[in-house]
Design an enzyme around this catalytic site. Sequence first.
Site, PDB file in Angstrom:
ATOM      1  N   HIS A 321       0.865  -1.177   0.000  1.00  0.00           N
ATOM      2  CA  HIS A 321       0.000   0.000   0.000  1.00  0.00           C
ATOM      3  C   HIS A 321       0.905   1.232   0.000  1.00  0.00           C
ATOM      4  O   HIS A 321       2.034   1.195   0.497  1.00  0.00           O
ATOM      5  CB  HIS A 321      -0.865  -0.032   1.271  1.00  0.00           C
ATOM      6  CG  HIS A 321      -1.932   1.008   1.342  1.00  0.00           C
ATOM      7  ND1 HIS A 321      -1.670   2.322   1.670  1.00  0.00           N
ATOM      8  CD2 HIS A 321      -3.281   0.920   1.164  1.00  0.00           C
ATOM      9  CE1 HIS A 321      -2.804   2.995   1.691  1.00  0.00           C
ATOM     10  NE2 HIS A 321      -3.797   2.178   1.384  1.00  0.00           N
ATOM     11  N   ASP A 398       2.828  -4.700   8.251  1.00  0.00           N
ATOM     12  CA  ASP A 398       1.591  -3.949   8.046  1.00  0.00           C
ATOM     13  C   ASP A 398       0.421  -4.923   8.119  1.00  0.00           C
ATOM     14  O   ASP A 398       0.188  -5.695   7.191  1.00  0.00           O
ATOM     15  CB  ASP A 398       1.651  -3.247   6.685  1.00  0.00           C
ATOM     16  CG  ASP A 398       0.352  -2.540   6.314  1.00  0.00           C
ATOM     17  OD1 ASP A 398      -0.574  -2.503   7.154  1.00  0.00           O
ATOM     18  OD2 ASP A 398       0.257  -2.038   5.175  1.00  0.00           O
ATOM     19  N   GLN A 401      -4.741  -5.258   6.679  1.00  0.00           N
ATOM     20  CA  GLN A 401      -5.685  -6.131   5.987  1.00  0.00           C
ATOM     21  C   GLN A 401      -5.751  -7.532   6.575  1.00  0.00           C
ATOM     22  O   GLN A 401      -6.594  -8.322   6.172  1.00  0.00           O
ATOM     23  CB  GLN A 401      -5.313  -6.215   4.502  1.00  0.00           C
ATOM     24  CG  GLN A 401      -5.485  -4.924   3.742  1.00  0.00           C
ATOM     25  CD  GLN A 401      -6.930  -4.490   3.645  1.00  0.00           C
ATOM     26  OE1 GLN A 401      -7.853  -5.297   3.684  1.00  0.00           O
ATOM     27  NE2 GLN A 401      -7.155  -3.183   3.528  1.00  0.00           N
ATOM     28  N   LYS A 424     -10.641  -1.231   9.961  1.00  0.00           N
ATOM     29  CA  LYS A 424     -10.570  -2.431   9.130  1.00  0.00           C
ATOM     30  C   LYS A 424     -11.059  -3.669   9.873  1.00  0.00           C
ATOM     31  O   LYS A 424     -11.234  -4.725   9.274  1.00  0.00           O
ATOM     32  CB  LYS A 424      -9.122  -2.673   8.681  1.00  0.00           C
ATOM     33  CG  LYS A 424      -8.448  -1.513   7.977  1.00  0.00           C
ATOM     34  CD  LYS A 424      -8.968  -1.275   6.582  1.00  0.00           C
ATOM     35  CE  LYS A 424      -8.086  -0.260   5.860  1.00  0.00           C
ATOM     36  NZ  LYS A 424      -8.565   0.036   4.499  1.00  0.00           N
ATOM     37  N   CYS A 562      -4.873   2.621  -3.666  1.00  0.00           N
ATOM     38  CA  CYS A 562      -3.620   3.092  -3.046  1.00  0.00           C
ATOM     39  C   CYS A 562      -2.539   2.020  -3.129  1.00  0.00           C
ATOM     40  O   CYS A 562      -1.755   1.826  -2.186  1.00  0.00           O
ATOM     41  CB  CYS A 562      -3.851   3.514  -1.592  1.00  0.00           C
ATOM     42  SG  CYS A 562      -4.969   4.911  -1.424  1.00  0.00           S
TER      43      CYS A 562
END
Length: 603
Positions: A321, A398, A401, A424, A562
């Site tokens: 991202h 990260d 997600q 999220k 993104c």
Amino acid sequence: MTDDASGYLPPHELRGLLGQPSVATPTSPHGPGLTAAAATPAPFIPTPSIDDPAALALGIARIAGEQFGGASVVPAMAPPTAPTNMASPGFTPANTGSMGIEPMLSPAIASPTNTATSGLAPTAPTNLGSPGLPDLDMLARMLVHATPGFSPEIVGSVPLVDAPAAAPPVGGSNIQAPPSIELPVVEYVPLLDLDHDGGTFDPHVVRRDFPILEERVHGKRLVWLDNAATTQKPRSVIDRISYFYEHENSNVHRGAHTLAARATDAFESARETTRKFLNASSSSEIVFVRGATEGINLIAKAWGARYVERGDEIVVTHLEHHANIVPWQQLCAATGARLRVAPVDDRGDVILEEYEKLMCSRTKLVAFTHVSNALGTITPAREMIEIAHRWGATVVLDGAQSVSHMPVDVQELDCDFFVFSGHKVFAPTGIGAVYGKRAVLEATPPWQGGGNMIQDVTFERTVYHQPPWRFEAGTGNIADAAGMGAALDYVMRLGMPTIDRYEHELLEYALERLPTVRGLEMIGNPRRRASVLSFVLEGKRTEDVGGMLDKYGIAVRSGHHCAQPILRRFGVEASVRASLAFYNVREDIDELIAALHEIQASV
């Protein structure tokens, strides 16, 4: 006493309601400058309508069960005589002529003939007449949402307290309090097979917890397939935020008054819930931020500015991202370090051999996604972290997600930093967290200056708090932190392994159906993927497809997500992305497929 973010009534308040003496609380270990009153987490008590006495009683069951341990106890009440909308998570209607709740709560106290309160049976009192017991208005404030997917069952009864003499008559009524109160004992029995052992997870039950899923869009039922952009919120999260502003609103930590203690308890309880969700070793390893983007910037500006130097190298992957690319580009520009990119194959998987070839003695930091937001690729995070550590690199994972789709154990992963956004994972927007290993956080300087993060300030020097508070300058997003705690508690009660299994089944169903659409081309086909489906339609612009699907009530994302580098790796500038959550059902996929067939058939 529970310490999760949904929480229950504080013991001193519950004792007061039940006519028991309050007890002193110890000094709080939660954080700097806390008052003694802040030592006991002040839990969430949302405010429902008082026309639902059985629901109120069940709320007391959870409160008492958590406070006193063992089985729960319920103030005895008669069930309502008319259908009532309970609007409580995880409960499913079992009888359309009543509450839809299995237990029958029979009265154990003298019954007046007072039906002034809407929805009460004639045998249910509107005022117990005892200063040691709450009236229905107080009971209403004590309702706590039930555990999702569980149903209460009465397994016995116990006497709770000896009631004092009745209060003086009010308004001509004469309600005599009984000599004692018998309270049913309640246990919670799963409605869903949350362990998935021979049973099924029923998303139709869980969907009732999400009020927005009842919305109509262009006259159609809402089909929410934009979960990778943001997830919807269960009623328990919505009510948690409302309750904060109605009963707890204050700044945190140093205040000596009651609301400051309540707000601090809510804030620090959410931190502890986040720790449990990630399986961090200590709540001091959890830093609240606005989201994953701010978390990555914190690491780049604080840790990176201290430790990354000219000639060092930072490694990312082609899947990232923009939020996991731009901060590192800025750091490289400021320090003279070099950004290197691990490639992916034609399926969308990281090529581990090429990734490992990038490692060298100059590799200072590795930052990569746990799950690709554009393709759904699940990276081999544990293996990639181990490779990076062999070269002495610090690792940022990260998790924006991944947190909504699969269990995350930061100790097992062994990452140095982990970031995610609350919105999220069914929490509010504007709140998220950075996990950092304690030793790493202690060696990292603050990145912002101001209130809350200092121990002492003179014009000559400043002494900072220890982590995590040294990274939380100014007034935090307290209410939404409490909301995030409620969201994480919700998914933990459902069970992340259960969510993972169900979503995988739904994903497989979608992957079988999508190829039936003429001219549909999937973008990426990773070996392991989360519930993200990225595609293009022959002859149709992605933004047009998104707009046409909206006319069917179907919400997807159209654009570059993104994540322009990975889409360009597959030869496209944009895609249509449908992303799933555990409240999605096969009917959602069927409606998507039917709409896509109609779109392709249109001129």
